[in-house]
Design an enzyme around this catalytic site. Structure first.
Site, mmCIF file in Angstrom:
data_model
loop_
_atom_site.group_PDB
_atom_site.id
_atom_site.type_symbol
_atom_site.label_atom_id
_atom_site.label_comp_id
_atom_site.label_asym_id
_atom_site.label_seq_id
_atom_site.Cartn_x
_atom_site.Cartn_y
_atom_site.Cartn_z
ATOM 1 N N ALA A 34 12.815 -2.695 -5.824
ATOM 2 C CA ALA A 34 12.406 -3.067 -7.056
ATOM 3 C C ALA A 34 11.804 -4.912 -6.359
ATOM 4 C CB ALA A 34 13.998 -3.990 -7.815
ATOM 5 N N GLU A 161 8.909 2.796 4.887
ATOM 6 C CA GLU A 161 9.935 1.869 4.651
ATOM 7 C C GLU A 161 11.166 2.054 4.849
ATOM 8 O OE1 GLU A 161 6.945 -0.984 1.736
ATOM 9 O OE2 GLU A 161 8.164 0.647 0.146
ATOM 10 N N ALA A 242 -14.177 -1.268 0.055
ATOM 11 C CA ALA A 242 -15.792 -0.164 0.482
ATOM 12 C C ALA A 242 -15.844 0.916 0.659
ATOM 13 C CB ALA A 242 -15.363 -0.380 1.845
ATOM 14 N N GLY A 271 -3.244 1.155 -2.522
ATOM 15 C CA GLY A 271 -2.904 2.197 -1.465
ATOM 16 C C GLY A 271 -2.347 3.580 -1.730
ATOM 17 N N ASP A 272 -1.128 2.674 -2.272
ATOM 18 C CA ASP A 272 0.149 3.574 -2.187
ATOM 19 C C ASP A 272 -0.817 4.625 -3.570
ATOM 20 O OD1 ASP A 272 2.135 2.532 -1.056
ATOM 21 O OD2 ASP A 272 2.066 1.595 -2.807
ATOM 22 N N ARG A 305 -5.727 -3.335 -13.095
ATOM 23 C CA ARG A 305 -4.606 -4.031 -14.208
ATOM 24 C C ARG A 305 -4.227 -4.780 -13.249
ATOM 25 N NH1 ARG A 305 -4.246 0.559 -17.702
ATOM 26 N NH2 ARG A 305 -3.464 1.810 -16.028
ATOM 27 N N GLY A 307 -0.209 -5.803 -11.301
ATOM 28 C CA GLY A 307 1.666 -5.469 -10.843
ATOM 29 C C GLY A 307 1.113 -3.276 -10.134
HETATM 30 P P1 ADP Z 1 -4.136 -0.935 0.720
HETATM 31 O O1 ADP Z 1 -3.969 -1.260 -0.318
HETATM 32 O O2 ADP Z 1 -3.175 -0.181 1.594
HETATM 33 O O3 ADP Z 1 -4.379 -1.849 1.257
HETATM 34 P P2 ADP Z 1 -7.486 -0.708 0.474
HETATM 35 O O4 ADP Z 1 -7.083 -2.030 0.442
HETATM 36 O O5 ADP Z 1 -7.912 -0.290 1.792
HETATM 37 O O6 ADP Z 1 -5.573 -0.070 0.932
HETATM 38 O O7 ADP Z 1 -6.923 0.038 -0.856
HETATM 39 C C1 ADP Z 1 -7.098 1.858 -1.166
HETATM 40 C C2 ADP Z 1 -7.888 2.493 -1.875
HETATM 41 O O8 ADP Z 1 -8.241 1.691 -3.075
HETATM 42 C C3 ADP Z 1 -9.942 2.005 -1.461
HETATM 43 O O9 ADP Z 1 -9.507 3.411 -0.157
HETATM 44 C C4 ADP Z 1 -10.327 2.253 -2.812
HETATM 45 O O10 ADP Z 1 -10.906 3.259 -2.833
HETATM 46 C C5 ADP Z 1 -8.882 1.415 -3.319
HETATM 47 N N1 ADP Z 1 -9.733 0.316 -3.885
HETATM 48 C C6 ADP Z 1 -9.011 -0.972 -3.352
HETATM 49 N N2 ADP Z 1 -9.645 -2.142 -4.088
HETATM 50 C C7 ADP Z 1 -10.853 -1.463 -4.682
HETATM 51 C C8 ADP Z 1 -11.640 -2.427 -5.362
HETATM 52 N N3 ADP Z 1 -11.527 -3.627 -4.856
HETATM 53 N N4 ADP Z 1 -13.110 -2.051 -5.921
HETATM 54 C C9 ADP Z 1 -12.709 -0.730 -6.100
HETATM 55 N N5 ADP Z 1 -11.651 -0.131 -5.219
HETATM 56 C C10 ADP Z 1 -10.882 -0.791 -4.768
#
Ligand code: ADP
Length: 322
Positions: A34, A161, A242, A271-272, A305, A307
């Site tokens: 949570a 985790e 990127a 990332g999840d 969005r 959350g």
């Molecule tokens: P984490 O959440 O584990 O730090 P990342 O920031 O690399 O991982 O984000 C995971 C994936 O989500 C990226 O490879 C990308 O495809 C997408 N993503 C994350 N941030 C953005 C963003 N600002 N614009 C577009 N896609 C994003």
């Protein structure tokens, strides 16, 4: 009905989908927390007390996040996790069920549900304390008891985790029956037995640097190659806005996948969502770059969005590919 295109009815409860009840596209073995969030004007220093906003409670934890993300896309998904016999545990289970995740594998009791205590300041910077609670009690024995579930899944996805010994046992019980995907977060040393099972090892920039230590050069493609040298069958490096890189251990080929351009509101749990989508599509037999392109659309949608789980898209909400 076996859903194969991920385009319809993503929120149907798992029990209404038919087919063998233990044959899942994706089994997530991982944490459920949570997230307790308070907004503050300034994060407190040592010995200091500050007043904050009303408490907001959100379902989270990397395992629970991945399961919800995949199920909302239409994957037949199950979660193997442990929560406490308490209100937070019930909140987490309800969020899983609402997304269509099968929760028969979620064990209850022994400790309070894991929580993440999160303070967020006006600039969006946060401080987080995680109390693992019941997550720390998901044991290797629990994995052995769920061996049928583990071995029947097309893909098993794990994170760190939960105890490392539990992840090791997951690899052993799986025994190559299905594909194993690992996001080593929070990042730390991994035994060769786990590394060599990963197909892929999915890391963000921070996790890549921790795993590579001083050996991490400046170039993400170089990280991908160096990570391959640690033994996984394949590697995916996520790079936020990127996009991502895929690297194939057999061919050594590194491919870059662009992220769709979106207006980011909250990157929590991106990332999840990416990893869950990637794991599911790989399990369907897609090529790594194609699966990563799809996952990038899911990650991009997730950041538009606020959350984590609440922000995860159904297929109709995905942006077009970059
Ligand atoms: P984490 O959440 O584990 O730090 P990342 O920031 O690399 O991982 O984000 C995971 C994936 O989500 C990226 O490879 C990308 O495809 C997408 N993503 C994350 N941030 C953005 C963003 N600002 N614009 C577009 N896609 C994003």
């Amino acid at each position: 009905m076996t859903r194969t295109d991920g385009t319809a009815g993503a929120a149907a409860p798992a029990g209404e989908r038919g087919g063998a009840p233990d044959a899942f596209d994706l089994l997530v073995v991982g944490s459920a927390n949570a997230d307790l969030v308070v907004r503050v004007e300034r994060r407190p220093g040592a010995g200091e007390t500050v007043l904050g906003s009303d408490l907001a409670v959100h379902p989270g934890g990397k395992g629970a996040n991945q399961a919800v993300a995949a199920a909302r896309l239409g994957a037949r998904t199950a979660l193997l996790a442990r929560v406490g016999d308490d209100a937070h545990g019930r909140l987490l289970l309800q969020a899983q069920r609402a997304a269509g995740v099968a929760v028969d594998g979620v064990l209850t009791g022994g400790a309070p549900t894991g929580v993440a205590l999160i303070t967020v300041d006006p600039s969006g910077d946060n401080s987080i304390v995680v109390s693992p609670g019941a997550n720390a009690l998901l044991t290797p024995g629990d994995i052995r008891s769920a061996a049928r579930l583990v071995r029947a899944a097309r893909v098993v996805s794990a994170q760190l985790e939960i105890p490392l010994a539990t992840v090791v046992e997951t690899v052993r019980v799986l025994g190559g029956a299905g594909r194993f995907v690992l996001n080593p977060s929070p990042a730390g040393p991994l035994p060769a037995e786990v590394l060599t099972a990963c197909d892929p090892l999915v890391v963000n920039e921070h996790e890549a640097r921790v795993l590579l230590g001083d050996g991490a050069g400046p170039d993400p493609a170089g990280w991908a190659r160096s990570l391959l040298a640690l033994g996984p069958r394949s590697v995916v490096v996520t790079l936020g806005a990127a996009g991502a890189l895929t690297a194939d251990g057999r061919t050594g080929v590194v491919e870059r996948v662009a992220a769709p351009r979106v207006s980011a509101v909250d990157t929590t749990g991106a990332g999840d969502a990416f990893t869950a989508a990637l794991a599911w599509r790989l399990g369907r037999g897609e090529e790594p770059a194609a699966a990563a392109r799809y996952a990038a659309r899911v990650g991009a949608a997730a950041v538009t969005r606020p959350g984590a789980q609440e922000a995860y898209p159904v297929p109709a909400q995905l942006p077009p590919p970059a």
